[in-house]
Design a protein around this motif. Structure first.
Motif, short mmCIF file in Angstrom:
data_model
loop_
_atom_site.label_atom_id
_atom_site.label_comp_id
_atom_site.label_asym_id
_atom_site.label_seq_id
_atom_site.Cartn_x
_atom_site.Cartn_y
_atom_site.Cartn_z
N ARG A 159 0.82 -1.26 -0.12
CA ARG A 159 0.03 0.13 -0.08
C ARG A 159 0.78 1.31 -0.03
NH1 ARG A 159 -4.15 -3.00 3.02
NH2 ARG A 159 -5.95 -2.91 1.83
N GLU A 169 -6.76 3.43 -3.85
CA GLU A 169 -7.41 2.35 -3.59
C GLU A 169 -8.71 2.57 -3.92
OE1 GLU A 169 -6.33 0.02 0.16
OE2 GLU A 169 -7.52 -1.73 -0.95
N GLU A 171 -12.44 0.55 -3.58
CA GLU A 171 -13.21 -0.76 -3.21
C GLU A 171 -14.22 -1.21 -4.44
OE1 GLU A 171 -13.99 -2.00 0.89
OE2 GLU A 171 -13.10 -0.06 1.28
N LYS A 208 -12.58 -2.74 -12.76
CA LYS A 208 -11.21 -1.75 -12.78
C LYS A 208 -11.20 -1.13 -14.01
CE LYS A 208 -7.62 -5.29 -13.20
NZ LYS A 208 -6.39 -5.77 -12.75
N TYR A 219 -5.43 2.89 -10.30
CA TYR A 219 -6.02 2.28 -9.38
C TYR A 219 -5.37 1.10 -8.74
CZ TYR A 219 -9.00 -2.04 -8.69
OH TYR A 219 -9.31 -3.24 -8.07
N GLN A 221 -6.26 -2.29 -5.63
CA GLN A 221 -6.96 -2.76 -4.48
C GLN A 221 -6.52 -3.99 -3.86
OE1 GLN A 221 -11.91 -3.83 -3.83
NE2 GLN A 221 -11.20 -3.80 -5.83
N ALA A 223 -7.63 -6.75 -3.31
CA ALA A 223 -8.98 -7.31 -3.87
C ALA A 223 -9.24 -8.82 -3.44
CB ALA A 223 -9.17 -7.28 -5.28
#
Ligand code: ASP
Length: 596
Positions: A159, A169, A171, A208, A219, A221, A223
């Motif tokens: 991150r 990030e 969601e 995405k 972007y 995430q 995920a």
């Protein structure tokens, strides 16, 4: 350290010689206890470490007596003064090993039954089912704790690195409409809309891409993804991936961004490990297959495949002649110093080759006079000089040779033997991390069962732009702008530049057997979005469990997952999956029919 809480002043990993003389309160689990009559030593454990605390019948008799009850895994709170351990009794293995706490107050915060397995020592042969049923106890064990903390450090470093590079990030939902990633969907019935189902994401792929159309050009995430497929050591029904998508990029940009992140994260999280090569080597798919027999090669060692097709073209040996006549290939690896392998060892290798799809394995050892020995040696006499020249084999070496009418089959079977020999010869150095890019995959592969072309990665991948015109004329001959990142023989992640124009995506879908109607039904939102100013874009996803497992030198991703499922998809701790009661079924408009 954030130790100050109502029930403790320090953690069990915190006290050092500098604390001597301070009065402290610790809370934790009894890891081990040693009775010395008027003195009892407890190793008190929490997430942070272990501290030795001592009760004394002479100095604090009531406390000593109260503490005497505490057994392993009881939760206790102790208070007392930190003191230096007596001369010669310091424990250098423990960061807290120079000190101990002379306890004058103790309270039992909770008792514990005797756990079903040892928390304080390794128990060889411990059954995995038991560990999974009592995962909360298993997670207490220091090696598991270390892996969980490693995983947390990895996530946090990922991150940090991505955010420093302007990735945001975002969601995406878990209840979606299915995106194909080559697996079966897990589905969730809708209560409000009878007979309708959500799919759990196999990945946030379409979402995405839609975020790219929306303008969020970098972007990422962490995920959570779910795929209903059979579990393996490196694959479970649910997993986490670092999902990334970028706009205004070429392959090079995605690979560079990911490589920078992966390198930085690796150096932060496992500074003691050596990255074998930076920048990461890049191999075209065909090259990876021809040299290592794998599209996820383990580059910690050489032992590359050597092609013997030319050296053996004139040989009068059916196995080779047939394969070559059918347009196939003959590949060999040279296992140095293994010429003395026993019948049993060679049989094991032959079995392995067969399990990997080879018709058989030809093995030849090089004698001290340079001649070849082995069941097929007599057929190869005329070419033995050519074989030795092509492979560089020397006396004492073992040559393993696989021929097949299908080049890829021969190469992959031998690729597995290469891994096996690398393992047997101790060439897969556990200290080394060999990241490698494999790129330029074929765009489509023929699916003989379904009688149609299928995408080798995902159906949104773009062809190499210059080859796009030939898509219908030569589907098997064009390549995708696709790249995989491999590490020590595992596929860590993969991604591609996407098709960002509707007409081209429809052409690709059509080749994969989709009708116009079917496309609209399954991918309508994405196809529409491509007509509203979709920028060129591409991305990648990296499997977190695989990455942590490799960083922790584990062979199974369950070892780095807090609450994993078994091979057959059960959660042994919570007891899932489980039946629904009649009322729940009725609300969901479902009737269960186990009639088969
Ligand atoms: N969605 C792909 C996957 O999960 C990754 C990607 O192409 O970005 O494998």
């Amino acid at each position: 350290m954030a130790a100050h809480q109502s029930l403790r002043t320090h953690t069990c990993g915190e006290l050092r010689a500098t604390h001597v003389g301070e009065r402290v309160t610790l809370a934790g689990w009894v890891h081990r206890r040693r009775d010395h009559g008027h003195l009892t030593f407890f190793d008190l454990r929490d997430r942070y470490g272990i501290t030795q605390v001592v009760t004394s019948a002479d100095e604090a008799p009531a406390t000593h007596e109260a503490a005497a009850e505490a057994r392993n895994e009881w939760v206790i709170q102790v208070s007392g003064a930190v003191r230096r351990r007596p001369e010669g009794t310091a424990n250098r293995e423990l960061p807290t090993g120079e000190v101990e706490v002379a306890v004058d107050e103790v309270s039992v915060l909770n008792e514990s039954k005797v756990p079903p397995f040892y928390i304080n020592e390794e128990q060889p042969g411990l059954e995995e089912a038991l560990r999974l049923q009592y995962r909360y106890l298993d997670l207490r064990r220091p090696p598991m704790r270390d892996r969980m903390l490693l995983r947390a450090r990895l996530s946090s470093a990922i991150r940090r690195e991505l955010e420093a590079e302007d990735f945001v990030e975002i969601e995406t939902p878990l209840l979606i409409r299915s995106t194909p990633e080559g697996a079966r969907d897990f589905v969730v019935p809708s209560r409000l809309q009878a007979g309708q189902f959500y799919a759990l994401p196999q990945s946030p792929q379409q979402l995405k891409q839609l975020l790219m159309v929306a303008g969020y050009d970098r972007y990422y995430q962490m995920a959570h993804c779910m795929r209903d497929e059979d579990s393996r050591k490196d694959r479970g029904p649910e997993f986490t991936q670092v999902d990334i998508e970028m706009s205004f990029v070429r392959e090079e940009d995605v690979m560079a961004a990911v490589e920078a992140m992966v390198t930085a994260v690796t150096r932060q999280v496992v500074p003691e490990r050596q990255i074998s090569q930076t920048p990461f080597p890049r191999l075209r798919y065909e090259e990876a297959l021809a040299r290592f027999g794998s599209d996820k090669p383990d580059l910690r060692f050489g032992m590359e495949l050597m092609e013997l097709s030319d050296a053996l073209r004139v040989v009068d040996f059916r196995v080779f002649a047939d394969a070559l006549a059918a347009g196939g290939a003959v590949f060999a690896i040279r296992a140095q110093g293994c010429g003395g392998y026993s019948r049993k060892q060679l049989d094991e290798l032959t079995d392995l080759a067969k399990r990997q799809g080879a018709a058989g394995l030809v093995h030849l050892s090089v004698e001290s006079d340079g001649s070849l020995r082995g069941p097929a040696a007599k057929f190869l006499e005329a070419s033995s000089a050519a074989v030795l020249a092509a492979t560089g084999a020397e006396p004492g070496d073992l040559l393993l040779i696989v021929a097949d009418a299908d080049r890829a089959t021969a190469a992959t079977a031998l690729g597995q033997l290469r891994l096996e020999m690398g393992e047997r010869l101790g060439l897969r150095d556990p200290a080394v991390l060999a990241y490698v890019w494999v790129y330029r995959f074929p765009m489509f592969k023929w699916d003989a069962d379904l009688n149609r072309w299928d995408a080798t990665h995902n159906p949104f991948s773009a062809p190499v732009w210059e080859e796009a015109d030939r898509m219908e004329a030569d589907p098997g001959g064009i390549h995708a702008q696709q790249y995989d990142l491999a590490l020590n023989g595992w596929e860590l992640g993969g991604g591609s530049i996407r098709i960002h124009r509707r007409d081209l995506l429809e052409r690709a879908f059509a080749l994969m057997g989709h009708t116009l109607e079917g496309m609209r039904d399954q991918f309508g939102a994405l196809l529409d979005a491509l007509e509203y100013g979709a920028p060129p874009h591409g991305g990648i996803a990296i499997g977190v469990e695989r990455w942590v497992a490799l960083l922790a030198n584990q062979e199974n991703i369950r070892e780095v997952t807090a609450f994993p499922k078994t091979q057959s998809g059960s959660d042994l701790m919570l007891g899932a999956p489980s039946p629904l009661d009649q009322q729940q079924l009725a609300e969901l408009h479902l009737r269960v029919d186990l009639g088969g």
